[in-house]
Motif scaffolding. Structure first.
Motif, short mmCIF file in Angstrom:
data_model
loop_
_atom_site.label_atom_id
_atom_site.label_comp_id
_atom_site.label_asym_id
_atom_site.label_seq_id
_atom_site.Cartn_x
_atom_site.Cartn_y
_atom_site.Cartn_z
N LEU A 192 7.87 18.06 -13.93
CA LEU A 192 7.48 16.73 -13.45
C LEU A 192 6.97 15.95 -14.66
CD1 LEU A 192 5.68 17.91 -10.21
CD2 LEU A 192 7.96 16.89 -10.41
N ALA A 193 7.68 14.87 -14.96
CA ALA A 193 7.52 14.23 -16.27
C ALA A 193 6.84 12.88 -16.19
CB ALA A 193 8.89 14.11 -16.93
N ALA A 201 9.56 9.48 -12.20
CA ALA A 201 9.34 8.61 -11.05
C ALA A 201 10.29 7.43 -11.06
CB ALA A 201 7.89 8.11 -11.06
N ARG A 240 9.60 4.75 -13.23
CA ARG A 240 8.73 3.61 -13.49
C ARG A 240 9.18 2.78 -14.69
NH1 ARG A 240 7.45 4.27 -8.77
NH2 ARG A 240 5.89 5.82 -8.21
N ARG A 290 16.52 13.98 -13.51
CA ARG A 290 16.67 13.29 -12.24
C ARG A 290 15.60 12.20 -12.20
NH1 ARG A 290 13.02 13.42 -8.84
NH2 ARG A 290 14.25 12.93 -7.00
N GLY A 344 7.89 12.50 -0.56
CA GLY A 344 6.66 13.18 -0.12
C GLY A 344 6.75 14.69 -0.22
N PHE A 351 -3.00 9.92 -14.26
CA PHE A 351 -3.25 8.98 -13.16
C PHE A 351 -2.20 9.10 -12.06
CE2 PHE A 351 -6.87 6.22 -14.15
CZ PHE A 351 -7.23 6.78 -15.38
N GLN A 400 -0.98 11.38 -6.96
CA GLN A 400 -0.25 11.62 -5.71
C GLN A 400 0.85 12.66 -5.94
OE1 GLN A 400 -0.96 10.23 -2.57
NE2 GLN A 400 0.39 11.93 -2.03
N MET A 401 1.59 12.46 -7.03
CA MET A 401 2.66 13.41 -7.35
C MET A 401 2.07 14.81 -7.52
SD MET A 401 5.96 13.60 -7.82
CE MET A 401 5.96 15.15 -6.95
N ILE A 447 -3.20 -1.18 -19.19
CA ILE A 447 -3.17 -0.23 -18.08
C ILE A 447 -1.79 -0.09 -17.47
CG2 ILE A 447 -5.60 -0.64 -17.48
CD1 ILE A 447 -4.45 -2.39 -15.12
N HIS A 462 -0.84 -1.97 -11.75
CA HIS A 462 -2.08 -2.43 -11.11
C HIS A 462 -2.49 -3.83 -11.53
CE1 HIS A 462 -2.82 1.48 -9.29
NE2 HIS A 462 -2.41 2.00 -10.43
N1 LIG Z 1 4.72 8.28 -12.98
C1 LIG Z 1 4.65 8.16 -14.31
O1 LIG Z 1 5.55 8.60 -15.06
C2 LIG Z 1 3.45 7.48 -14.96
C3 LIG Z 1 3.43 7.35 -16.37
C4 LIG Z 1 2.34 6.70 -16.96
C5 LIG Z 1 1.32 6.23 -16.18
N2 LIG Z 1 1.36 6.38 -14.82
C6 LIG Z 1 0.26 5.83 -14.04
O2 LIG Z 1 -0.09 6.65 -12.95
C7 LIG Z 1 -0.51 5.84 -11.84
C8 LIG Z 1 0.27 6.21 -10.61
O3 LIG Z 1 1.64 6.09 -10.91
P1 LIG Z 1 2.79 6.60 -9.98
O4 LIG Z 1 2.91 5.76 -8.75
O5 LIG Z 1 3.98 6.73 -10.86
O6 LIG Z 1 2.30 8.08 -9.60
P2 LIG Z 1 1.80 8.69 -8.19
O7 LIG Z 1 0.93 7.70 -7.51
O8 LIG Z 1 1.28 10.03 -8.47
O9 LIG Z 1 3.19 8.88 -7.44
C9 LIG Z 1 3.65 8.07 -6.39
C10 LIG Z 1 4.98 8.59 -5.99
O10 LIG Z 1 5.93 8.39 -7.05
C11 LIG Z 1 6.83 9.50 -7.11
N3 LIG Z 1 6.68 10.19 -8.39
C12 LIG Z 1 5.64 10.14 -9.26
N4 LIG Z 1 5.89 10.87 -10.34
C13 LIG Z 1 7.12 11.42 -10.15
C14 LIG Z 1 7.96 12.27 -10.92
N5 LIG Z 1 7.58 12.73 -12.14
N6 LIG Z 1 9.16 12.62 -10.40
C15 LIG Z 1 9.56 12.16 -9.18
N7 LIG Z 1 8.83 11.34 -8.42
C16 LIG Z 1 7.62 10.98 -8.90
C17 LIG Z 1 6.48 10.39 -5.93
O11 LIG Z 1 7.22 9.91 -4.82
P3 LIG Z 1 7.62 10.83 -3.57
O12 LIG Z 1 6.35 10.99 -2.77
O13 LIG Z 1 8.69 10.06 -2.88
O14 LIG Z 1 8.09 12.15 -4.12
C18 LIG Z 1 5.01 10.10 -5.76
O15 LIG Z 1 4.49 10.42 -4.49
C19 LIG Z 1 -0.34 4.39 -12.28
O16 LIG Z 1 -1.58 3.96 -12.73
C20 LIG Z 1 0.64 4.50 -13.43
O17 LIG Z 1 0.47 3.45 -14.35
C21 LIG Z 1 2.42 6.99 -14.19
#
Ligand SMILES: NC(=O)c1ccc[n+]([C@@H]2O[C@H](COP(=O)([O-])OP(=O)(O)OC[C@H]3O[C@@H](n4cnc5c(N)ncnc54)[C@H](OP(=O)(O)O)[C@@H]3O)[C@@H](O)[C@H]2O)c1
Length: 251
Positions: free
Chosen positions: A8-9, A33, A35, A47, A53, A76, A79-80, A135, A139
């Motif tokens: 999970l990256a 994800a 993003r 992928r 979920g 941060f 949820q993941m 940030i 957000h």
């Molecule tokens: N995600 C990132 O790569 C990343 C990088 C830098 C900073 N952040 C920061 O973290 C905070 C939350 O970000 P977020 O919404 O991405 O994370 P999150 O709130 O933990 O994840 C929300 C949903 O996104 C999906 N998800 C997250 N990471 C995933 C992954 N590696 N592979 C597949 N699906 C993934 C999942 O969807 P499903 O429930 O449908 O599986 C997860 O439930 C923010 O402040 C953001 O800026 C995130």
């Protein structure tokens, strides 16, 4: 049976681990994800997108016959991480988190710690300043009720919608960043205050070192709580975990 990893990256540590795993001859998939528009190239197949979920992730683990999950998500992305703990427990798949320690204040720092994004919003409810709001993009809307400030935003991709601030500038760039260049950036934009997540690690620390060098205050957003799970703090530890977790799987 051969190991088949799910990584999970979203961090440089995830990319480094995937490189080391590929070099060690391990098979697996790196999950993003989605993003950012152009995630860094990965040494293992990739992928992109949510699993749907806990249930979706459980189905993925079963369908892909995943043997180990390495959670190297951003601190941060809680949820993941929660979903991964729940899905792995339900499916009996071993999981480890590859984490980086939180940052600590050192002499010369002038931090105000806040518990979450709302805390940072509350701390910015003040007279106008030039603020580097470092940030990410997800957000920004939560700061829209504070239009008095001038915002410097650094984003990985150009924003799809205009940021919700009357006065702002956007710098499109991706880490790792350099303290000297971050200092130049802050001085060029007359920055008076920095808002940062406590991301940990080295790539995002440049702005913290730069703020210290110029004597700028920092509003530091604490990490969200993470679920209980096995943790390692470096790539070697994660590889070692893969070699020993479960039964006869491994490197
Ligand atoms: N995600 C990132 O790569 C990343 C990088 C830098 C900073 N952040 C920061 O973290 C905070 C939350 O970000 P977020 O919404 O991405 O994370 P999150 O709130 O933990 O994840 C929300 C949903 O996104 C999906 N998800 C997250 N990471 C995933 C992954 N590696 N592979 C597949 N699906 C993934 C999942 O969807 P499903 O429930 O449908 O599986 C997860 O439930 C923010 O402040 C953001 O800026 C995130």
């Amino acid at each position: 049976m051969c190991a088949n990893l799910l990584v999970l990256a979203g961090t440089s540590e995830a990319t480094a681990f995937a490189r080391a795993a590929a070099d060690a001859g391990l098979a697996g998939t790196v999950s993003f994800a989605g993003r950012v528009a152009r995630p860094l190239r990965q040494p293992l197949p990739r992928r992109v997108g949510g699993f749907g979920g806990v249930e979706g992730l459980r189905a993925y683990l079963r369908g892909q016959a995943i043997t180990h999950v390495v959670d190297a998500t951003h601190p941060f992305a809680a949820q993941m991480s929660r979903n991964a703990v729940a899905a792995c427990a339900a499916e009996g798949v071993p999981l480890v988190a590859l984490t980086r320690p939180a940052w600590d204040e050192v002499p010369g720092d002038d931090w105000t710690r806040v518990p979450d994004i709302s805390g940072a919003v509350a701390a910015l409810d003040r007279a106008p300043v030039s603020v580097m709001l470092a940030i990410g993009r997800m957000h920004l809307a939560e700061f829209a009720g504070l239009p008095q400030h001038h915002y410097l935003l650094r984003l990985v991709d150009p924003p799809r919608e205009p940021p919700p601030f009357p006065r702002h500038e956007v710098v499109v760039d991706r880490g790792p960043f350099d303290p000297a260049r971050d200092r130049e950036l802050m001085e060029a934009h007359g920055i008076e205050l920095v808002v940062s997540k406590d991301a940990g690690g080295t790539g995002a620390y440049a702005k913290i070192a730069a703020a210290r060098a110029i004597g700028l205050p920092v509003i530091m957003i604490d990490r969200p709580p993470q679920p209980g799970r096995a943790e390692v703090h470096d790539v070697a530890g994660a590889l070692d975990w893969v070699a020993h977790a479960g039964t006869d799987l491994g490197v």
